[in-house]
Design an enzyme around this catalytic site. Structure first.
Site, PDB file in Angstrom:
ATOM      1  N   GLU A  36      35.468  34.018  42.620  1.00 52.52           N
ATOM      2  CA  GLU A  36      34.794  35.150  41.963  1.00 52.52           C
ATOM      3  C   GLU A  36      34.710  36.331  42.913  1.00 52.52           C
ATOM      4  O   GLU A  36      34.347  36.176  44.085  1.00 52.52           O
ATOM      5  CB  GLU A  36      33.390  34.701  41.553  1.00 52.52           C
ATOM      6  CG  GLU A  36      32.930  35.258  40.239  1.00 52.52           C
ATOM      7  CD  GLU A  36      33.751  34.740  39.068  1.00 52.52           C
ATOM      8  OE1 GLU A  36      34.676  35.473  38.645  1.00 52.52           O
ATOM      9  OE2 GLU A  36      33.486  33.626  38.584  1.00 52.52           O
ATOM     10  N   HIS A  37      35.067  37.494  42.394  1.00 55.02           N
ATOM     11  CA  HIS A  37      35.077  38.738  43.173  1.00 55.02           C
ATOM     12  C   HIS A  37      36.068  38.637  44.342  1.00 55.02           C
ATOM     13  O   HIS A  37      35.870  39.261  45.387  1.00 55.02           O
ATOM     14  CB  HIS A  37      33.664  39.113  43.650  1.00 55.02           C
ATOM     15  CG  HIS A  37      32.794  39.577  42.519  1.00 55.02           C
ATOM     16  ND1 HIS A  37      32.836  40.854  42.023  1.00 55.02           N
ATOM     17  CD2 HIS A  37      31.900  38.904  41.753  1.00 55.02           C
ATOM     18  CE1 HIS A  37      31.977  40.968  41.014  1.00 55.02           C
ATOM     19  NE2 HIS A  37      31.407  39.784  40.822  1.00 55.02           N
ATOM     20  N   ASP A  39      39.546  38.704  43.385  1.00 52.23           N
ATOM     21  CA  ASP A  39      40.836  39.243  42.907  1.00 52.23           C
ATOM     22  C   ASP A  39      41.132  40.632  43.470  1.00 52.23           C
ATOM     23  O   ASP A  39      42.249  40.919  43.888  1.00 52.23           O
ATOM     24  CB  ASP A  39      40.974  39.179  41.378  1.00 52.23           C
ATOM     25  CG  ASP A  39      39.925  39.939  40.586  1.00 52.23           C
ATOM     26  OD1 ASP A  39      38.953  40.446  41.184  1.00 52.23           O
ATOM     27  OD2 ASP A  39      40.084  40.012  39.346  1.00 52.23           O
ATOM     28  N   LEU A 127      33.278  36.731  29.011  1.00 53.31           N
ATOM     29  CA  LEU A 127      34.421  35.854  28.714  1.00 53.31           C
ATOM     30  C   LEU A 127      35.702  36.684  28.532  1.00 53.31           C
ATOM     31  O   LEU A 127      36.686  36.211  27.970  1.00 53.31           O
ATOM     32  CB  LEU A 127      34.132  35.015  27.460  1.00 53.31           C
ATOM     33  CG  LEU A 127      32.949  34.044  27.611  1.00 53.31           C
ATOM     34  CD1 LEU A 127      32.594  33.402  26.273  1.00 53.31           C
ATOM     35  CD2 LEU A 127      33.252  32.963  28.650  1.00 53.31           C
ATOM     36  N   SER A 128      35.648  37.930  28.989  1.00 50.78           N
ATOM     37  CA  SER A 128      36.816  38.813  28.996  1.00 50.78           C
ATOM     38  C   SER A 128      37.354  39.148  27.623  1.00 50.78           C
ATOM     39  O   SER A 128      38.565  39.079  27.378  1.00 50.78           O
ATOM     40  CB  SER A 128      37.935  38.219  29.846  1.00 50.78           C
ATOM     41  OG  SER A 128      37.604  38.343  31.166  1.00 50.78           O
ATOM     42  N   GLU A 163      42.043  49.580  31.932  1.00 56.70           N
ATOM     43  CA  GLU A 163      40.635  49.498  32.371  1.00 56.70           C
ATOM     44  C   GLU A 163      40.330  50.593  33.391  1.00 56.70           C
ATOM     45  O   GLU A 163      39.302  51.263  33.310  1.00 56.70           O
ATOM     46  CB  GLU A 163      40.351  48.131  33.025  1.00 56.70           C
ATOM     47  CG  GLU A 163      40.415  46.964  32.088  1.00 56.70           C
ATOM     48  CD  GLU A 163      39.127  46.744  31.285  1.00 56.70           C
ATOM     49  OE1 GLU A 163      38.106  47.390  31.580  1.00 56.70           O
ATOM     50  OE2 GLU A 163      39.189  45.933  30.348  1.00 56.70           O
ATOM     51  N   ASP A 175      41.492  38.794  34.804  1.00 60.95           N
ATOM     52  CA  ASP A 175      41.238  38.606  33.370  1.00 60.95           C
ATOM     53  C   ASP A 175      42.497  38.859  32.538  1.00 60.95           C
ATOM     54  O   ASP A 175      42.824  38.093  31.631  1.00 60.95           O
ATOM     55  CB  ASP A 175      40.105  39.544  32.907  1.00 60.95           C
ATOM     56  CG  ASP A 175      38.834  39.334  33.704  1.00 60.95           C
ATOM     57  OD1 ASP A 175      38.726  38.305  34.394  1.00 60.95           O
ATOM     58  OD2 ASP A 175      37.958  40.209  33.650  1.00 60.95           O
ATOM     59  N   TYR A 225      29.384  46.548  40.061  1.00 56.17           N
ATOM     60  CA  TYR A 225      30.733  46.022  40.309  1.00 56.17           C
ATOM     61  C   TYR A 225      31.491  46.989  41.218  1.00 56.17           C
ATOM     62  O   TYR A 225      32.064  46.595  42.233  1.00 56.17           O
ATOM     63  CB  TYR A 225      31.469  45.860  38.969  1.00 56.17           C
ATOM     64  CG  TYR A 225      32.824  45.206  39.092  1.00 56.17           C
ATOM     65  CD1 TYR A 225      32.960  43.827  38.967  1.00 56.17           C
ATOM     66  CD2 TYR A 225      33.971  45.959  39.337  1.00 56.17           C
ATOM     67  CE1 TYR A 225      34.201  43.219  39.080  1.00 56.17           C
ATOM     68  CE2 TYR A 225      35.205  45.369  39.450  1.00 56.17           C
ATOM     69  CZ  TYR A 225      35.323  43.999  39.314  1.00 56.17           C
ATOM     70  OH  TYR A 225      36.557  43.396  39.437  1.00 56.17           O
TER      71      TYR A 225
HETATM   72  C1  GLA Z   1      35.352  40.852  36.196  1.00 57.37           C
HETATM   73  C2  GLA Z   1      36.642  41.583  36.553  1.00 57.37           C
HETATM   74  C3  GLA Z   1      37.609  40.657  37.282  1.00 57.37           C
HETATM   75  C4  GLA Z   1      36.937  39.955  38.450  1.00 57.37           C
HETATM   76  C5  GLA Z   1      35.602  39.349  38.033  1.00 57.37           C
HETATM   77  C6  GLA Z   1      34.830  38.795  39.198  1.00 57.37           C
HETATM   78  O1  GLA Z   1      35.611  39.854  35.253  1.00 57.37           O
HETATM   79  O2  GLA Z   1      37.272  42.087  35.375  1.00 57.37           O
HETATM   80  O3  GLA Z   1      38.741  41.381  37.697  1.00 57.37           O
HETATM   81  O4  GLA Z   1      36.775  40.829  39.540  1.00 57.37           O
HETATM   82  O5  GLA Z   1      34.772  40.284  37.360  1.00 57.37           O
HETATM   83  O6  GLA Z   1      35.499  37.719  39.765  1.00 57.37           O
END
Ligand code: GLA
Length: 390
Positions: A36-37, A39, A127-128, A163, A175, A225
């Site tokens: 997580e965090h 990418d 959940l993207s 995005e 995502d 973020y």
């Molecule tokens: C969001 C972003 C991703 C990633 C996550 C954290 O989902 O869209 O690119 O950075 O947060 O892991």
């Protein structure tokens, strides 16, 4: 509860609105198992696509307009392929226009199109849903123009550009990548620098991935973020002075980081420590999953949560409570927040026979402490963006 979409009903609705028959494309939401965090730090992530999808019924038009109707939004959206529209309108048109422009910018010629969009992925739940929308729309637009075989990595990069440029979120690639390239029965270990991936089979025999949507949405998510990203960049710019060749936190080992900790502001040091440790945990967890070592995988999930909570500070009280409640139940290998944070979902790896007990422990806790009624569901790993056949 989630809605299931009938492709037949979507096509019938399309024919009624536009007077022609449609092809149907879809892309999934995702849950990130670990990583997580990392990418946007050129690191490693291990997401899987879930069984909830966004569907786009589509037909070509003879003019150069894209006309998009969404069943979850009242007003339709229109764009002219040859005239750039404004950015950041703050509605679903940003995702449609952003993806179309990013495909054009990558040399994918497009044709005018009618689109009818519907989704099973809850919005704002972590959940993207937005990546699912971008990948379904992107595949639809490319396919109508005869480019259904375009590189899925390019498709995912187009969604990320949408995005950044049209929506205003400086997200990483995870995502969009998993929504475009997800594989049934597998999580993907994605190297976010090389954009290569290894499919990790999810032989869960007797265990399940459980997702808990806390229904908590925090306004902070997007501004915080971008601040976390800035902290990581700051760490890199300071560390690079003494560590030649470091261009991202991916290049920093824990030993390097601790040796140079004194040069970093305290908060920046903790942010970097999360990213460096999370990269190592993700590689280790992927190996554990491949070996079927759920105990080890679960431990990595728990460590990831603590690091996100204490060092990266992107958790929320409801997420912490959901994780803590899950970990009191025998048969739970691990639990953590998943996605960007400040709300949204937790993910757990649990023995099948523990599912009812975990579900009630987590629901009880969120109900009694926060008055929240979470949705808890198990998910297998599903395939990425595709054209539906019927
Ligand atoms: C969001 C972003 C991703 C990633 C996550 C954290 O989902 O869209 O690119 O950075 O947060 O892991």
């Amino acid at each position: 509860m989630s809605r299931r979409i009938s492709i037949e009903a979507l096509r019938a609705d399309f024919t009624q609105r536009f007077g022609v028959t449609a092809r149907v494309f879809s892309a999934p939401g995702r849950v990130n198992l670990i990583g997580e965090h990392t990418d946007y730090n050129d690191g490693f992530v291990l997401p899987m696509a879930i069984g909830r999808r966004t569907f786009v019924a589509a037909s070509p038009r003879s003019d150069r307009r894209v006309v998009a109707h969404s069943l979850t939004v009242s007003a339709p959206f229109e764009l002219e392929l040859d005239v750039e529209g404004p950015r950041r309108r703050g509605h679903f048109g940003d995702f449609v226009e952003g993806t179309a422009r990013a495909l054009l910018a990558r040399g994918i010629p497009l044709v005018g199109a009618n689109l009818l969009i519907d989704t099973e992925v809850p919005l704002g739940a972590g959940l993207s849903a937005s990546a699912a929308l971008e990948m379904a729309v992107g595949l639809a637009l490319a396919s109508l123009a005869g480019h259904q075989d375009m590189s899925r990595v390019t498709l995912s990069l187009a969604g990320q550009a949408a995005e950044h440029e049209y929506v205003g979120t400086l997200c990483g690639i995870m995502d969009q990548y998993i929504a475009a390239l997800g594989e049934k029965g597998h999580a993907l270990l994605i190297d976010c620098r090389s954009l290569e991936q290894r499919a990790v089979p999810m032989h869960l025999d007797g265990a399940s991935v459980l997702v808990c949507d806390t229904h908590v949405k925090h306004d902070l998510a997007s501004s915080e973020y971008n601040l976390r990203r800035a902290d990581c960049e700051r760490a890199v710019s300071i560390l690079a002075k003494s560590l030649p060749g470091v261009t991202a936190l991916r290049d920093v080992t824990m030993a390097d980081l601790e040796r140079h900790a004194h040069a970093l502001p305290e908060v920046v040091h903790r942010r970097a420590r999360h990213v460096v440790s999370e990269n190592a945990r993700t590689l280790d967890a992927a190996q554990a999953l491949e070996r079927g070592d759920f105990e080890r995988f679960g431990r990595a999930m728990c460590e990831s949560h603590v690091s996100l909570r204490d060092d990266y500070e992107v958790s929320a009280p409801e997420l912490d409570a959901a994780v803590d409640a899950a970990l009191t139940v025998p048969g739970v290998f691990g639990a953590r927040m998943t996605g960007g944070g400040f709300g949204g979902c937790t993910v757990m790896l649990v023995r099948d026979e523990a599912i009812p007990a975990v579900s009630s422990a987590v629901s009880e806790k969120l109900r009694s402490e926060f008055g929240r009624d979470p949705e808890i569901f198990s998910s297998r790993a599903h395939g990425g963006a595709r054209e539906e056949s019927f």
